[in-house]
Design a protein around this motif. Structure first.
Motif, PDB file in Angstrom:
ATOM      1  N   SER A   1       1.708 -10.405  10.249  1.00 49.14           N
ATOM      2  CA  SER A   1       0.092  -9.492  10.337  1.00 49.14           C
ATOM      3  C   SER A   1       0.367  -8.437   9.871  1.00 49.14           C
ATOM      4  CB  SER A   1      -0.321  -9.653  11.693  1.00 49.14           C
ATOM      5  OG  SER A   1       0.701  -8.817  12.607  1.00 49.14           O
ATOM      6  N   LYS A   2       1.347  -7.661   9.821  1.00 48.10           N
ATOM      7  CA  LYS A   2       1.614  -6.186   9.249  1.00 48.10           C
ATOM      8  C   LYS A   2       1.843  -6.428   7.852  1.00 48.10           C
ATOM      9  CE  LYS A   2       3.962  -2.140   9.728  1.00 48.10           C
ATOM     10  NZ  LYS A   2       5.091  -1.089  10.637  1.00 48.10           N
ATOM     11  N   PHE A   3       2.488  -7.352   7.401  1.00 41.56           N
ATOM     12  CA  PHE A   3       2.590  -7.689   5.945  1.00 41.56           C
ATOM     13  C   PHE A   3       1.217  -7.899   5.329  1.00 41.56           C
ATOM     14  CE2 PHE A   3       3.547 -10.512   2.628  1.00 41.56           C
ATOM     15  CZ  PHE A   3       3.956  -9.897   1.784  1.00 41.56           C
TER      16      PHE A   3
ATOM     17  N   VAL B   1       9.327 -11.277  -2.157  1.00 40.86           N
ATOM     18  CA  VAL B   1       8.895 -12.300  -0.850  1.00 40.86           C
ATOM     19  C   VAL B   1      10.562 -13.126  -0.801  1.00 40.86           C
ATOM     20  CG1 VAL B   1       7.973 -13.838   0.369  1.00 40.86           C
ATOM     21  CG2 VAL B   1       6.748 -12.158  -0.934  1.00 40.86           C
ATOM     22  N   ILE B   2      11.326 -12.900   0.102  1.00 46.67           N
ATOM     23  CA  ILE B   2      12.672 -13.943   0.212  1.00 46.67           C
ATOM     24  C   ILE B   2      12.654 -14.760   1.436  1.00 46.67           C
ATOM     25  CG2 ILE B   2      14.062 -12.213  -1.332  1.00 46.67           C
ATOM     26  CD1 ILE B   2      15.275 -11.066   1.115  1.00 46.67           C
ATOM     27  N   ARG B   3      11.668 -14.501   2.496  1.00 45.53           N
ATOM     28  CA  ARG B   3      11.691 -15.142   3.605  1.00 45.53           C
ATOM     29  C   ARG B   3      10.129 -15.432   4.007  1.00 45.53           C
ATOM     30  NH1 ARG B   3      11.494 -15.260   8.988  1.00 45.53           N
ATOM     31  NH2 ARG B   3      12.615 -16.827  10.220  1.00 45.53           N
ATOM     32  N   ILE B   4       9.728 -16.738   4.526  1.00 45.13           N
ATOM     33  CA  ILE B   4       8.472 -16.594   4.905  1.00 45.13           C
ATOM     34  C   ILE B   4       8.698 -17.435   6.222  1.00 45.13           C
ATOM     35  CG2 ILE B   4       6.173 -17.683   4.695  1.00 45.13           C
ATOM     36  CD1 ILE B   4       6.603 -17.393   1.607  1.00 45.13           C
ATOM     37  N   GLY B   5       7.742 -17.087   7.299  1.00 44.78           N
ATOM     38  CA  GLY B   5       7.904 -17.547   8.400  1.00 44.78           C
ATOM     39  C   GLY B   5       6.926 -16.764   9.459  1.00 44.78           C
ATOM     40  N   ALA B   6       7.227 -16.727  10.830  1.00 43.36           N
ATOM     41  CA  ALA B   6       6.458 -15.736  11.549  1.00 43.36           C
ATOM     42  C   ALA B   6       6.503 -14.387  11.225  1.00 43.36           C
ATOM     43  CB  ALA B   6       6.806 -15.755  13.133  1.00 43.36           C
ATOM     44  N   ASP B   7       7.962 -14.096  10.619  1.00 37.20           N
ATOM     45  CA  ASP B   7       8.245 -12.683  10.040  1.00 37.20           C
ATOM     46  C   ASP B   7       8.400 -12.965   8.692  1.00 37.20           C
ATOM     47  OD1 ASP B   7       8.237 -11.419  12.564  1.00 37.20           O
ATOM     48  OD2 ASP B   7      10.377 -11.976  12.863  1.00 37.20           O
ATOM     49  N   ILE B   8       8.011 -11.684   7.749  1.00 39.35           N
ATOM     50  CA  ILE B   8       8.085 -11.857   6.459  1.00 39.35           C
ATOM     51  C   ILE B   8       9.328 -11.018   5.892  1.00 39.35           C
ATOM     52  CG2 ILE B   8       6.929 -11.791   4.197  1.00 39.35           C
ATOM     53  CD1 ILE B   8       5.717 -13.725   5.822  1.00 39.35           C
ATOM     54  N   LYS B   9      10.336 -11.469   5.194  1.00 40.35           N
ATOM     55  CA  LYS B   9      11.497 -10.613   4.864  1.00 40.35           C
ATOM     56  C   LYS B   9      11.156 -10.519   3.283  1.00 40.35           C
ATOM     57  CE  LYS B   9      15.603 -11.191   6.223  1.00 40.35           C
ATOM     58  NZ  LYS B   9      16.957 -11.789   6.309  1.00 40.35           N
TER      59      LYS B   9
ATOM     60  N   LYS C   1       0.745  -1.141  -0.054  1.00 45.56           N
ATOM     61  CA  LYS C   1      -0.028   0.107   0.110  1.00 45.56           C
ATOM     62  C   LYS C   1       0.920   1.238  -0.155  1.00 45.56           C
ATOM     63  CE  LYS C   1      -4.100  -1.895   2.346  1.00 45.56           C
ATOM     64  NZ  LYS C   1      -4.981  -2.264   3.504  1.00 45.56           N
ATOM     65  N   LYS C   2       1.985   1.186   0.781  1.00 46.31           N
ATOM     66  CA  LYS C   2       2.798   2.435   0.868  1.00 46.31           C
ATOM     67  C   LYS C   2       4.178   2.256   0.115  1.00 46.31           C
ATOM     68  CE  LYS C   2       1.857   3.739   5.636  1.00 46.31           C
ATOM     69  NZ  LYS C   2       2.311   3.898   6.845  1.00 46.31           N
ATOM     70  N   THR C   3       4.522   3.806  -0.440  1.00 46.09           N
ATOM     71  CA  THR C   3       5.715   3.266  -1.526  1.00 46.09           C
ATOM     72  C   THR C   3       6.890   3.362  -0.590  1.00 46.09           C
ATOM     73  OG1 THR C   3       5.363   5.593  -1.771  1.00 46.09           O
ATOM     74  CG2 THR C   3       4.366   4.367  -3.354  1.00 46.09           C
ATOM     75  N   HIS C   4       8.061   2.993  -1.159  1.00 43.43           N
ATOM     76  CA  HIS C   4       9.251   3.026  -0.477  1.00 43.43           C
ATOM     77  C   HIS C   4       9.719   4.293  -0.609  1.00 43.43           C
ATOM     78  CE1 HIS C   4      13.592   1.461  -0.036  1.00 43.43           C
ATOM     79  NE2 HIS C   4      12.993   1.091   1.070  1.00 43.43           N
ATOM     80  N   PRO C   5      10.768   4.886  -0.084  1.00 42.87           N
ATOM     81  CA  PRO C   5      11.367   6.030  -0.185  1.00 42.87           C
ATOM     82  C   PRO C   5      12.074   6.174  -1.689  1.00 42.87           C
ATOM     83  CG  PRO C   5      11.754   5.685   1.939  1.00 42.87           C
ATOM     84  CD  PRO C   5      11.185   4.529   1.373  1.00 42.87           C
ATOM     85  N   CYS C   6      12.298   4.913  -2.320  1.00 41.42           N
ATOM     86  CA  CYS C   6      13.018   4.965  -3.411  1.00 41.42           C
ATOM     87  C   CYS C   6      12.057   5.460  -4.791  1.00 41.42           C
ATOM     88  CB  CYS C   6      13.814   3.814  -3.851  1.00 41.42           C
ATOM     89  SG  CYS C   6      12.909   2.386  -4.239  1.00 41.42           S
ATOM     90  N   GLY C   7      10.618   5.090  -4.275  1.00 41.38           N
ATOM     91  CA  GLY C   7       9.549   5.439  -5.159  1.00 41.38           C
ATOM     92  C   GLY C   7       8.802   4.143  -5.695  1.00 41.38           C
ATOM     93  N   SER C   8       9.487   2.811  -5.385  1.00 44.56           N
ATOM     94  CA  SER C   8       8.915   1.688  -5.643  1.00 44.56           C
ATOM     95  C   SER C   8       7.749   1.307  -4.779  1.00 44.56           C
ATOM     96  CB  SER C   8      10.006   0.768  -6.084  1.00 44.56           C
ATOM     97  OG  SER C   8       9.221  -0.502  -6.365  1.00 44.56           O
ATOM     98  N   ASN C   9       6.792   0.356  -5.185  1.00 45.08           N
ATOM     99  CA  ASN C   9       5.780  -0.287  -4.167  1.00 45.08           C
ATOM    100  C   ASN C   9       5.761  -1.736  -4.411  1.00 45.08           C
ATOM    101  OD1 ASN C   9       4.297   0.162  -6.592  1.00 45.08           O
ATOM    102  ND2 ASN C   9       2.406   0.558  -5.361  1.00 45.08           N
ATOM    103  N   ARG C  10       6.863  -2.330  -5.309  1.00 46.04           N
ATOM    104  CA  ARG C  10       6.946  -3.576  -5.499  1.00 46.04           C
ATOM    105  C   ARG C  10       7.982  -4.293  -4.827  1.00 46.04           C
ATOM    106  NH1 ARG C  10       5.397  -4.467 -11.724  1.00 46.04           N
ATOM    107  NH2 ARG C  10       3.645  -2.622 -11.713  1.00 46.04           N
TER     108      ARG C  10
END
Length: 62
Positions: free
Chosen positions: A48-50, A25-33, A13-22
């Protein structure tokens, strides 16, 4: 619960400061990287936040 796998490209939903919002997914578990597709920055979020901030799944990695 939204379905996503390693290597999938998601739009947030929010864009990254570099201008991209894409993000890749490189890690899946209790946390998402995720890694910014444009600048390569890596961020780790609680699942949950992801899932709350993920707008849609853009590209599915087979």
């Amino acid at each position: 619960m939204k379905e996503f796998n390693l290597g999938d490209i998601v739009e947030m939903k929010k864009t990254h400061p570099c201008g991209s919002n894409r993000w890749e997914v490189i890690r899946i578990g209790a946390d998402i990287k995720i890694k910014c597709v444009q600048c390569g920055r890596i961020v780790m979020l609680p699942r949950s936040k992801f899932e709350k901030n993920m707008k849609k799944l853009l590209m599915i990695n087979n």
